[in-house]
Design an enzyme around this catalytic site. Structure first.
Site, mmCIF file in Angstrom:
data_model
loop_
_atom_site.group_PDB
_atom_site.id
_atom_site.type_symbol
_atom_site.label_atom_id
_atom_site.label_comp_id
_atom_site.label_asym_id
_atom_site.label_seq_id
_atom_site.Cartn_x
_atom_site.Cartn_y
_atom_site.Cartn_z
ATOM 1 N N GLU B 200 0.836 -0.961 0.007
ATOM 2 C CA GLU B 200 0.130 -0.158 -0.065
ATOM 3 C C GLU B 200 0.962 1.129 -0.027
ATOM 4 O O GLU B 200 1.911 1.333 0.417
ATOM 5 C CB GLU B 200 -0.838 0.028 1.434
ATOM 6 N N ARG B 292 -16.463 -7.044 15.996
ATOM 7 C CA ARG B 292 -16.762 -7.505 17.465
ATOM 8 C C ARG B 292 -17.104 -6.114 18.096
ATOM 9 O O ARG B 292 -16.827 -4.963 17.741
ATOM 10 C CB ARG B 292 -15.412 -8.109 18.347
#
Lengths: 164, 506
Positions: B200, B292
């Site tokens: 990236e 989560r």
């Protein structure tokens, strides 16, 4: 009662008496107006000439610390009449102990008893909470005692080895 | 609604979920390892079952043992908390097979988000903005060099299966690329059993801002505002706040809409968080999705007035979200400090041990989510997070002032904590100006600490206090102490014996 107090390396002579709930306090010969109560174990409320302080005490097997507000002071207290008041000179000569800085598990022991070590050489690795901390020799010398064993649990302040 | 929920976790988050259960009239079931019998979550739950040895693989990560405890207790749902099994798709599968509801997303959406490259392929289709780079692992060093040249240096190499900074390398120039790639691949292989590495463009000193989402099983997905999480050390968050000092309503709406698109593309249900990198021009790029409840969820709860754990449980039970996007109104400002058992004077090394004294903050705008109590011994085996202290106020300034005030009331004796670090951050000019990025904390820590006024007056107060303690509280003078962990210390025993030994050595 007279005490020799050492705070962060500086010595004070403290004279302290209590009668009828009133305190009589002299610090290095100066009169200090105080009032004090123990709020709970290890927590003191002190008024010094009207100014209010909450003092917290921490004790381990090795030392005592006092917190004034959010500042932590190393404190030693000695009754000068006590026999056990000889200073422990720390001049780099003589044996030096390697202490566990926190509770953990011994995961590596790098040297054996009677081995020679350099100052700053890693001696033992203590692991706690998945982090490893290498305990280094404080001086050049010989490992006179190796108390730590791989796999053993240790507490803060435990002696791991002695270098002389 | 569920009758009984097992919490497959420990520490403050287990206590947090137990409290929600109690508020909702649901029975709670704790599980614990050998060293956690005395932990707060075991004391607070309605039922508790032993799992096994301290090692997480034999206790909190052991799917079979946790499901056995769930069956024995008759729990009809399992809340995984964060960490441990919370993002383990195999666990979600196993719960479903055992006929127990998993409080979280489906195993399928977890799997999709678990691999960074697979998530990226899906999200690109959904039109989600990404940091320029490859959406799959690079095949060769030559391909890596070609890609890096196209997107421009500096570039970041990242493990596809990665997290926590493992398998990550920053590369400034082509001559470093080959060796960096090899070491990233071998580290990825060692850490995650998978050597896939992608490239990236490196965003130097980005902000890390994340967006909370909630999705029910009836197709409704909403965003609940952002959390600024740029204050990090070693890729671990230390302090979080909501709202971010740089996000305005328009940017919040754009980030929120992208976050909702991400969740929908993954068929996501329950609470989740979309993490973004934000550059100096306030461009934001999708980083990853955490499937989560987050550690830092309380700042969102305070600014939205919602209870995320209640909502997680209701969603899992099949209920519809009880509100719409336009009903979500942010109010005030919240800041969270993660209180860790670590020593600021010893490079933030973990500091487990016995808590000998605990003084607790309270008062307006203060929330404390804690897993510790006085007399409890912090075990050496787990993450050093002890508690979270959250300050809330009408604006950022008031929230900061309340938190500083509360930190001064908070005292944890017997072990070291990072409380002093937060005083430093919250008094820092750049923090006040909101000038934050992921390099902020390293820069702050590199400067000498100026926040400790060690004046002579305070030292004199300490000297007087030392004597007063000796008069009023002498019983503790010879108390044989304190730091008992597992009771198998090398050199324990009485004070006198120790002094005798010390003197013998001199």
């Amino acid at each position: 009662m007279t005490y020799d107090v050492n705070i962060d390396g500086k010595n004070y002579r403290l004279e302290l008496d209590r009668a009828d709930g009133r305190w009589d306090c002299r610090l290095d010969g100066r009169d200090v107006e105080i009032d004090a109560i123990l709020a709970r174990r290890d927590v003191l409320s002190i008024l010094i000439a009207g100014k209010a302080y909450e003092i917290k005490r921490e004790r381990t097997a090795l030392d005592m610390h006092l917190w004034v507000g959010s500042v932590r002071y190393a404190a030693q207290l000695r009754d000068p009449r006590s026999l056990r008041s000889r200073a422990s000179a720390d001049d780099g000569k003589g044996p030096r102990k390697l202490l566990a800085p926190m509770p953990g598990k011994i995961v590596r022991v790098f040297v054996k008893e009677d081995a020679e070590v350099e100052a700053g050489q890693g001696v033992v690795v203590v692991e706690a909470m998945k982090m490893q901390n290498e305990i280094k020799s404080p001086k050049k010398g010989v490992v006179r005692k190796m108390i730590a064993a791989e796999g053993a649990n240790v507490n803060a302040g435990d002696v791991l080895a002695v270098v002389e | 609604m569920f009758k009984k929920i097992l919490i497959a976790n420990r520490g403050e988050i287990a206590v947090r979920v137990i409290r929600a259960c109690r508020e909702m009239g649901i029975q709670s079931v704790a599980v614990y390892s050998d060293v956690d019998r005395a932990a707060l979550h075991v004391r607070k739950a309605d039922e508790a079952y032993h799992l096994g040895p301290a090692a997480a693989a034999e206790s909190y990560l052991n799917i079979e043992k946790i499901l056995a405890a769930a069956k024995r207790s008759g729990a009809d749902a399992i809340h995984p908390g964060y960490g441990f099994l919370s993002e383990n798709a195999r666990f979600a599968h196993a719960c479903a097979e055992a006929g127990i509801q998993f409080v979280g997303p489906t195993a399928a959406s977890m799997e999709m988000m678990g691999s960074k490259t697979r998530a990226r392929q899906h999200m690109e289709k959904a039109g989600v903005p990404f940091v320029p780079g490859t959406s799959r692992g690079v095949e060769s060093a030559d391909e890596a060099a070609r890609v890096a040249k196209k997107i421009g240096y500096p570039v970041m190499l990242k493990a596809a299966a990665g997290g926590g900074g493992k398998g990550m390398r920053l590369v400034h120039a082509e001559e470093q690329l080959r060796s960096a790639l090899e070491s990233a691949q071998s580290e990825a292989q060692r850490s995650f059993g998978d050597d896939e590495v992608y490239i990236e463009k490196a965003i130097v000193n980005p902000r890390h801002i994340e967006m909370q989402v909630l999705a029910d099983e009836h197709g409704n997905t909403v965003y609940l505002g952002e959390r600024e999480c740029s204050i990090q050390r070693r890729h671990q968050k230390v302090l979080e706040e909501s709202p971010s000092p740089i996000v305005d309503p328009d940017m919040r709406r754009r980030m929120g809409e992208v976050a909702v698109r991400v969740a929908q593309a993954a068929g996501y249900t329950n609470a989740g968080t979309i993490e973004f990198l934000v550059d100096a021009e306030k461009n934001f790029y999708f980083l990853e999705m955490n499937t989560r409840l987050q550690v830092e969820h309380p700042v969102t709860e305070l600014t939205t007035g919602l209870d995320l754990v209640h909502l997680q449980i209701r969603i899992t039970a099949g209920e519809k979200l009880p509100f719409k996007q336009e009903d979500v109104v942010l109010r005030g400002h919240a800041i969270e400090c993660r209180i860790y058992a670590e020593d600021p004077d010893n490079n933030y090394f973990p500091s487990p041990g016995k808590i000998t004294l605990l003084l607790l903050p309270s008062g307006p705008g203060i929330r404390r989510d804690s897993g510790m109590y006085e007399g409890w011994t912090v075990p050496i085996d787990y993450d050093p997070l002890l508690a979270k202290l959250i300050g809330y106020g009408t604006d950022r300034e008031q929230a900061t002032a309340r938190l500083v005030r509360a930190l001064n009331e908070y005292f944890v004796g017997g072990i070291k904590t990072n409380i002093s670090l937060f005083r430093r951050i919250l008094n820092d000019k750049e923090f006040h100006a909101g000038k934050l990025d992921t390099g902020y904390l390293d820069r702050l820590l590199a400067r000498p600490s100026a926040d400790v006024p060690r004046d002579e007056k305070a030292a004199e107060v300490a000297a007087i206090a030392a004597g007063v303690f000796a008069v009023l509280d002498p019983a503790t003078e010879t108390r044989s102490d304190t730091n008992g962990v597992n009771g198998t210390g090398v050199e324990q025993g009485s004070h006198w014996k120790r002094i005798g030994r010390e003197e013998a050595l001199q």
